[in-house]
Design an enzyme around this catalytic site. Sequence first.
Site, PDB file in Angstrom:
ATOM      1  CG  ASP A 181     -29.998  76.129  13.725  1.00 52.26           C
ATOM      2  OD1 ASP A 181     -29.112  76.987  13.539  1.00 52.26           O
ATOM      3  OD2 ASP A 181     -30.424  75.838  14.850  1.00 52.26           O
TER       4      ASP A 181
ATOM      5  CE1 TYR B 185     -28.884  71.567  15.264  1.00 57.31           C
ATOM      6  CE2 TYR B 185     -29.844  71.872  13.082  1.00 57.31           C
ATOM      7  CZ  TYR B 185     -29.934  71.995  14.461  1.00 57.31           C
ATOM      8  OH  TYR B 185     -31.056  72.538  15.028  1.00 57.31           O
TER       9      TYR B 185
ATOM     10  CG  ASN C   5     -28.214  78.314  17.265  1.00 54.21           C
ATOM     11  OD1 ASN C   5     -29.297  78.229  16.673  1.00 54.21           O
ATOM     12  ND2 ASN C   5     -27.781  77.372  18.078  1.00 54.21           N
TER      13      ASN C   5
ATOM     14  CG  HIS D 215     -33.627  77.935  22.427  1.00 52.87           C
ATOM     15  ND1 HIS D 215     -32.280  77.929  22.725  1.00 52.87           N
ATOM     16  CD2 HIS D 215     -33.863  76.825  21.675  1.00 52.87           C
ATOM     17  CE1 HIS D 215     -31.723  76.860  22.177  1.00 52.87           C
ATOM     18  NE2 HIS D 215     -32.653  76.174  21.542  1.00 52.87           N
TER      19      HIS D 215
ATOM     20  CB  VAL E 220     -38.297  76.452  19.992  1.00 57.37           C
ATOM     21  CG1 VAL E 220     -39.008  75.488  20.936  1.00 57.37           C
ATOM     22  CG2 VAL E 220     -37.844  77.691  20.740  1.00 57.37           C
ATOM     23  CG  HIS E 221     -34.881  71.577  18.347  1.00 59.97           C
ATOM     24  ND1 HIS E 221     -33.727  71.020  18.838  1.00 59.97           N
ATOM     25  CD2 HIS E 221     -34.479  72.589  17.518  1.00 59.97           C
ATOM     26  CE1 HIS E 221     -32.682  71.649  18.342  1.00 59.97           C
ATOM     27  NE2 HIS E 221     -33.109  72.615  17.539  1.00 59.97           N
TER      28      HIS E 221
END
Length: 442
Positions: free
Chosen positions: A171, A174, A204, A297, A325-326
């Site tokens: 990622d 974005y 993703n 997630h 996962v943020h």
Amino acid sequence: MVPKLILTVILLISVTVTTADYLRPQPRETLHFQWSPKPASYPQQVHISLAGDEYMRVTWVTDDQSSPSIVEYGTSPGRYSSVAQGESTSYSYLFYSSGKIHHSVIGPLEHSTVYFYRCGGQGPEFQLKTPPAQFPVTFAVAADLGQTGWTKSTLDHIDQCKYDVHLLPGDLSYADYMQHRWDTFGELVQPLASSRPWMVTEGNHEQETIPLLKDGFESFNARWKMPFEESGSSSNLYYSFEVAGIHVIMLGSYTDYDEQSDQYRWLKVDLSKVDRKKTPWLLVLFHVPWYNSNKAHQGEGDGMMAAMESLLYAASVDIVLAGHVHAYERSKRVNNGRSDPCGAVHITIGDGGNREGLAHGYVLILTNLHYKEPQPEWSIFREASFGHGELKIVNSTHAFWSWHRNDDDEPVRSDQVWITSLVNSGCVAEKRHELRNVLMAP
């Protein structure tokens, strides 16, 4: 005793809560970029990556399609003793056409040396520093970057860190189909990415698939070429490289990973070549974490974990780094869902600054009719804050990991731990026969 019907209802509620979609916090501000006109032949979005032992790949973009793919370089400012000829590519995406994307490999280079270079014979001079040949080696680690105010804060913190290589497990921009966002991301990271190698793998947000029209990862593969060919891989989505005494494997969460896949077969071959006497540390990166106590997630990495964890365990992987996962989370050494002194330390660091915000919620369970957020036995530290990690491999036996929250000054370590290599603990020797059996299995 609790009647079976009531017990069943409680279990169903627990499962529902555990797997429910989480609500993202409000997005952070997106950076706005002023248009700065440049000559068409001037290099833009310059970044570098490792391209095999003693070599570096320089990547840049020009608006001029006739601009040459050459890099002039040397160890003194403005004096270039060497020239490397590279290759170029470009792509179209619906109504967007990229500039000319250049890739040029320079070298052989001396270790721990500053080089000055110029791309395409035009524009400003850049400088880079090559990684050391021996310990210590320091990695900066940040995933899920994006292009927000928090991204800028993360990059500013990393810029203060004395690191040799940046690791990014997925990622990047974005862009999400908006191709000009790849261009603005390239400009945003250029000050850092042009001076130290950035080693990335896909997430993703790099997929950008359009059924029947576009295959996935076209933009990512064109812009961020990694040393997959140098490591014997057939795909830019998974590869490996070495720095001093560390073997690093970058895997793909969004390409086939089962035992019949090309990625799995390549991984077995790559692991069979690892010499733990030469490279006592073994690191693995991919995007979707396997060990995650956040609601965000939850369970998405289970398929890849089921396919590959036993292989990585047999190979005595020391540390696994993931994003997606943020939030930040660090585990004990773990394998098969529980603590294991010969397992890997799993670190989730998807908190680089993305526009979607932080993942504040953790998995709930129903105990005595009260919801709780218990921290799993394997989870040591977890927090939903933006930040970055620093991994300093001090020597063949010890490494120091620290996580730095953006809300603090960069020197402040919000989480830290010394990690002992599995070679030093004896696990590698204990599992030698297990690894041989796994690698020889059809």
